[in-house]
Design a protein around this motif. Structure first.
Motif, PDB file in Angstrom:
ATOM      1  N   PHE A   9      36.706 -15.858 -13.773  1.00 21.05           N
ATOM      2  CA  PHE A   9      35.639 -15.454 -12.666  1.00 21.05           C
ATOM      3  C   PHE A   9      34.516 -15.549 -13.129  1.00 21.05           C
ATOM      4  O   PHE A   9      33.902 -14.796 -13.779  1.00 21.05           O
ATOM      5  CB  PHE A   9      36.041 -13.906 -12.315  1.00 21.05           C
ATOM      6  CG  PHE A   9      37.415 -13.673 -11.703  1.00 21.05           C
ATOM      7  CD1 PHE A   9      37.958 -13.892 -10.458  1.00 21.05           C
ATOM      8  CD2 PHE A   9      38.587 -13.514 -12.514  1.00 21.05           C
ATOM      9  CE1 PHE A   9      38.891 -13.720 -10.035  1.00 21.05           C
ATOM     10  CE2 PHE A   9      39.869 -13.304 -12.067  1.00 21.05           C
ATOM     11  CZ  PHE A   9      40.244 -13.351 -10.625  1.00 21.05           C
ATOM     12  N   SER A  10      33.430 -16.557 -12.712  1.00 18.89           N
ATOM     13  CA  SER A  10      32.524 -16.886 -13.330  1.00 18.89           C
ATOM     14  C   SER A  10      31.217 -16.944 -12.335  1.00 18.89           C
ATOM     15  O   SER A  10      29.963 -17.342 -12.669  1.00 18.89           O
ATOM     16  CB  SER A  10      32.713 -17.992 -14.161  1.00 18.89           C
ATOM     17  OG  SER A  10      32.806 -19.152 -13.547  1.00 18.89           O
ATOM     18  N   SER A  11      31.430 -17.260 -10.863  1.00 21.47           N
ATOM     19  CA  SER A  11      30.440 -17.503 -10.294  1.00 21.47           C
ATOM     20  C   SER A  11      29.540 -16.310  -9.624  1.00 21.47           C
ATOM     21  O   SER A  11      28.266 -16.379  -9.505  1.00 21.47           O
ATOM     22  CB  SER A  11      30.962 -18.175  -8.662  1.00 21.47           C
ATOM     23  OG  SER A  11      31.660 -17.274  -8.184  1.00 21.47           O
ATOM     24  N   VAL A  12      30.050 -15.270  -9.338  1.00 17.87           N
ATOM     25  CA  VAL A  12      29.145 -14.047  -8.890  1.00 17.87           C
ATOM     26  C   VAL A  12      29.891 -12.918  -9.894  1.00 17.87           C
ATOM     27  O   VAL A  12      30.997 -12.550 -10.014  1.00 17.87           O
ATOM     28  CB  VAL A  12      29.630 -13.649  -7.422  1.00 17.87           C
ATOM     29  CG1 VAL A  12      28.992 -12.372  -6.843  1.00 17.87           C
ATOM     30  CG2 VAL A  12      29.325 -14.819  -6.493  1.00 17.87           C
ATOM     31  N   ALA A  13      28.718 -12.065 -10.445  1.00 14.97           N
ATOM     32  CA  ALA A  13      28.998 -10.996 -11.253  1.00 14.97           C
ATOM     33  C   ALA A  13      29.444  -9.836 -10.318  1.00 14.97           C
ATOM     34  O   ALA A  13      28.821  -9.425  -9.306  1.00 14.97           O
ATOM     35  CB  ALA A  13      27.762 -10.742 -12.044  1.00 14.97           C
ATOM     36  N   GLY A  14      30.579  -9.253 -10.666  1.00 12.57           N
ATOM     37  CA  GLY A  14      30.934  -8.025 -10.055  1.00 12.57           C
ATOM     38  C   GLY A  14      30.641  -6.734 -10.966  1.00 12.57           C
ATOM     39  O   GLY A  14      30.106  -6.970 -11.873  1.00 12.57           O
ATOM     40  N   LEU A  15      30.499  -5.559 -10.171  1.00  9.82           N
ATOM     41  CA  LEU A  15      30.062  -4.329 -10.820  1.00  9.82           C
ATOM     42  C   LEU A  15      31.083  -3.285 -10.822  1.00  9.82           C
ATOM     43  O   LEU A  15      31.084  -2.599 -11.406  1.00  9.82           O
ATOM     44  CB  LEU A  15      28.792  -3.898  -9.992  1.00  9.82           C
ATOM     45  CG  LEU A  15      27.770  -4.835  -9.927  1.00  9.82           C
ATOM     46  CD1 LEU A  15      26.696  -4.310  -8.983  1.00  9.82           C
ATOM     47  CD2 LEU A  15      27.201  -5.083 -10.961  1.00  9.82           C
ATOM     48  N   GLY A  16      32.096  -3.341 -10.237  1.00  5.30           N
ATOM     49  CA  GLY A  16      33.186  -2.424 -10.069  1.00  5.30           C
ATOM     50  C   GLY A  16      34.117  -2.612 -11.108  1.00  5.30           C
ATOM     51  O   GLY A  16      34.270  -3.629 -11.841  1.00  5.30           O
ATOM     52  N   PRO A  17      34.846  -1.494 -11.458  1.00  5.93           N
ATOM     53  CA  PRO A  17      35.773  -1.445 -12.584  1.00  5.93           C
ATOM     54  C   PRO A  17      36.977  -2.695 -12.365  1.00  5.93           C
ATOM     55  O   PRO A  17      37.515  -3.019 -10.995  1.00  5.93           O
ATOM     56  CB  PRO A  17      36.522  -0.244 -12.611  1.00  5.93           C
ATOM     57  CG  PRO A  17      36.336   0.042 -11.255  1.00  5.93           C
ATOM     58  CD  PRO A  17      35.128  -0.418 -10.718  1.00  5.93           C
ATOM     59  N   LEU A  18      37.631  -3.119 -13.457  1.00  2.00           N
ATOM     60  CA  LEU A  18      38.898  -3.923 -13.313  1.00  2.00           C
ATOM     61  C   LEU A  18      39.840  -3.553 -13.893  1.00  2.00           C
ATOM     62  O   LEU A  18      39.989  -2.790 -15.150  1.00  2.00           O
ATOM     63  CB  LEU A  18      38.630  -5.366 -14.143  1.00  2.00           C
ATOM     64  CG  LEU A  18      37.314  -6.240 -13.712  1.00  2.00           C
ATOM     65  CD1 LEU A  18      37.400  -7.578 -14.635  1.00  2.00           C
ATOM     66  CD2 LEU A  18      37.686  -6.798 -12.362  1.00  2.00           C
ATOM     67  N   TYR A  19      41.017  -3.525 -13.227  1.00  4.15           N
ATOM     68  CA  TYR A  19      42.403  -2.784 -13.610  1.00  4.15           C
ATOM     69  C   TYR A  19      43.314  -3.944 -13.622  1.00  4.15           C
ATOM     70  O   TYR A  19      43.594  -4.509 -12.589  1.00  4.15           O
ATOM     71  CB  TYR A  19      42.766  -1.768 -12.658  1.00  4.15           C
ATOM     72  CG  TYR A  19      41.964  -0.517 -12.534  1.00  4.15           C
ATOM     73  CD1 TYR A  19      42.070   0.490 -13.404  1.00  4.15           C
ATOM     74  CD2 TYR A  19      40.959  -0.400 -11.610  1.00  4.15           C
ATOM     75  CE1 TYR A  19      41.062   1.606 -13.434  1.00  4.15           C
ATOM     76  CE2 TYR A  19      40.039   0.383 -11.535  1.00  4.15           C
ATOM     77  CZ  TYR A  19      40.087   1.662 -12.326  1.00  4.15           C
ATOM     78  OH  TYR A  19      39.080   2.472 -12.202  1.00  4.15           O
ATOM     79  N   PHE A  20      44.130  -4.402 -14.713  1.00  7.21           N
ATOM     80  CA  PHE A  20      44.758  -5.468 -14.733  1.00  7.21           C
ATOM     81  C   PHE A  20      46.351  -4.541 -14.549  1.00  7.21           C
ATOM     82  O   PHE A  20      47.213  -5.129 -13.606  1.00  7.21           O
ATOM     83  CB  PHE A  20      44.997  -5.791 -15.956  1.00  7.21           C
ATOM     84  CG  PHE A  20      43.977  -6.807 -16.364  1.00  7.21           C
ATOM     85  CD1 PHE A  20      44.095  -8.188 -15.862  1.00  7.21           C
ATOM     86  CD2 PHE A  20      42.813  -6.570 -16.800  1.00  7.21           C
ATOM     87  CE1 PHE A  20      43.239  -9.158 -15.938  1.00  7.21           C
ATOM     88  CE2 PHE A  20      41.626  -7.610 -16.837  1.00  7.21           C
ATOM     89  CZ  PHE A  20      42.128  -8.650 -16.532  1.00  7.21           C
ATOM     90  N   ILE A  21      46.681  -3.390 -15.257  1.00 10.96           N
ATOM     91  CA  ILE A  21      47.894  -2.706 -14.861  1.00 10.96           C
ATOM     92  C   ILE A  21      47.506  -1.204 -14.829  1.00 10.96           C
ATOM     93  O   ILE A  21      46.888  -0.858 -15.823  1.00 10.96           O
ATOM     94  CB  ILE A  21      48.916  -2.898 -15.854  1.00 10.96           C
ATOM     95  CG1 ILE A  21      49.453  -4.326 -16.302  1.00 10.96           C
ATOM     96  CG2 ILE A  21      50.199  -2.022 -15.613  1.00 10.96           C
ATOM     97  CD1 ILE A  21      50.324  -4.406 -17.304  1.00 10.96           C
ATOM     98  N   ARG A  22      48.133  -0.557 -13.747  1.00 11.16           N
ATOM     99  CA  ARG A  22      47.568   0.781 -13.550  1.00 11.16           C
ATOM    100  C   ARG A  22      48.557   1.666 -13.219  1.00 11.16           C
ATOM    101  O   ARG A  22      49.190   1.441 -12.146  1.00 11.16           O
ATOM    102  CB  ARG A  22      46.308   0.813 -12.448  1.00 11.16           C
ATOM    103  CG  ARG A  22      45.531   2.198 -12.167  1.00 11.16           C
ATOM    104  CD  ARG A  22      44.481   1.884 -11.369  1.00 11.16           C
ATOM    105  NE  ARG A  22      43.732   3.101 -11.260  1.00 11.16           N
ATOM    106  CZ  ARG A  22      42.590   3.458 -10.654  1.00 11.16           C
ATOM    107  NH1 ARG A  22      42.390   2.509  -9.647  1.00 11.16           N
ATOM    108  NH2 ARG A  22      42.302   4.545 -10.320  1.00 11.16           N
ATOM    109  N   ASN A  23      48.624   2.791 -13.633  1.00 14.56           N
ATOM    110  CA  ASN A  23      49.568   3.941 -13.240  1.00 14.56           C
ATOM    111  C   ASN A  23      48.999   5.387 -13.104  1.00 14.56           C
ATOM    112  O   ASN A  23      48.047   5.580 -13.985  1.00 14.56           O
ATOM    113  CB  ASN A  23      50.721   4.089 -14.265  1.00 14.56           C
ATOM    114  CG  ASN A  23      51.443   5.332 -14.068  1.00 14.56           C
ATOM    115  OD1 ASN A  23      52.184   5.147 -13.083  1.00 14.56           O
ATOM    116  ND2 ASN A  23      51.139   6.476 -14.971  1.00 14.56           N
ATOM    117  N   ASN A  24      49.240   6.150 -11.953  1.00 13.63           N
ATOM    118  CA  ASN A  24      48.798   7.288 -11.613  1.00 13.63           C
ATOM    119  C   ASN A  24      49.944   8.280 -11.439  1.00 13.63           C
ATOM    120  O   ASN A  24      49.637   9.381 -10.845  1.00 13.63           O
ATOM    121  CB  ASN A  24      47.437   7.219 -10.727  1.00 13.63           C
ATOM    122  CG  ASN A  24      47.745   6.615  -9.335  1.00 13.63           C
ATOM    123  OD1 ASN A  24      48.955   6.549  -9.169  1.00 13.63           O
ATOM    124  ND2 ASN A  24      46.796   6.768  -8.635  1.00 13.63           N
ATOM    125  N   SER A  25      51.237   7.802 -11.590  1.00 18.96           N
ATOM    126  CA  SER A  25      52.288   8.388 -11.148  1.00 18.96           C
ATOM    127  C   SER A  25      52.682   9.327 -12.257  1.00 18.96           C
ATOM    128  O   SER A  25      52.631   9.246 -13.431  1.00 18.96           O
ATOM    129  CB  SER A  25      53.310   7.499 -10.832  1.00 18.96           C
ATOM    130  OG  SER A  25      54.668   8.217 -10.750  1.00 18.96           O
TER     131      SER A  25
END
Length: 167
Positions: A9-25
Motif C-alpha cells: 500500500f504505497s500510493s496514498v498515506a493512510g492515517l487510521g489504524p490497521l488491524y490484521f487480526i482483531r478480537n473483542n469477544s
C-alpha cells in the motif's frame, strides 16, 4: 493460521489504524497461532496491530508460532506498532496466557516519527484480577525503527501468580 503476504500500500498515506487480526469477544479460549506476515510494505501513519485482543478471555489465551518477516513502514511512524496487543480489564486470575515461539524480524521504518515499537504488549487484568502470563522463546531481531518513541520488546503488567517474562 493465516497468511498475509506481498501486500503493498504505497500510493496514498493512510492515517487510521490497521488491524490484521482483531478480537473483542469475551470468549472462553482464544488462540492466535501459526499466522504469517511476509513481505509487507505499508504507507500508513496510524497504529499498526498485527494481533489485537480486547476481549475478557476467561480461561486460555495462546499466542504461538506467529511470524512477521520483512515489514516496511513507508510513512512517518506517528502512531505505535504492536505485533500483539491486549488490553482487557476483567480477565480473571484463572486465565492462563502463553506467548511462545513467535518471530518478529526485518522490521523497517526509515521515515522519522514518534511512535513506539511493542513486540508483545499485554496489560490484561487490573480490576483486582491478574491472569498468569508466560512469555518465553520468542525472537525479535533486525529492527530498524526511525522513531523518537520507545522500543519495548515485551511489555506486560499484572503478571499474576508466577508470571514469567523471558526471551
Amino acid at each position: 493460521g493465516n497468511l498475509f503476504s506481498a501486500l503493498t500500500f504505497s500510493s496514498v498515506a493512510g492515517l487510521g489504524p490497521l488491524y490484521f487480526i482483531r478480537n473483542n469477544s469475551d470468549a472462553s479460549q482464544l488462540s492466535f497461532s501459526n499466522n504469517i506476515w511476509n513481505n509487507l510494505q505499508i504507507r500508513n501513519a496510524g497504529a499498526h496491530y498485527f494481533m489485537h485482543n480486547t476481549g475478557n478471555v476467561q480461561a486460555l489465551v495462546a499466542v504461538h508460532n506467529n511470524s512477521l518477516n520483512v515489514y516496511e513502514r513507508q510513512f512517518s511512524s506517528s502512531a505505535d506498532f504492536y505485533f500483539y496487543y491486549a488490553s482487557a480489564p476483567a480477565v480473571p486470575a484463572a486465565c492462563v496466557q502463553s506467548f511462545s515461539s513467535n518471530l518478529i524480524s526485518n522490521v523497517t521504518s526509515t521515515v522519522s516519527g514518534v511512535g513506539s515499537f511493542y513486540g508483545i504488549y499485554s496489560i490484561d487484568g487490573g480490576l483486582g484480577t491478574f491472569p498468569l502470563k508466560n512469555i518465553h522463546h520468542n525472537t525479535i531481531s533486525n529492527i530498524t525503527y526511525n522513531s523518537s518513541g520507545d522500543f519495548l520488546g515485551y511489555y506486560a503488567n499484572h503478571l499474576g501468580d508466577g508470571g514469567t517474562a523471558q526471551s
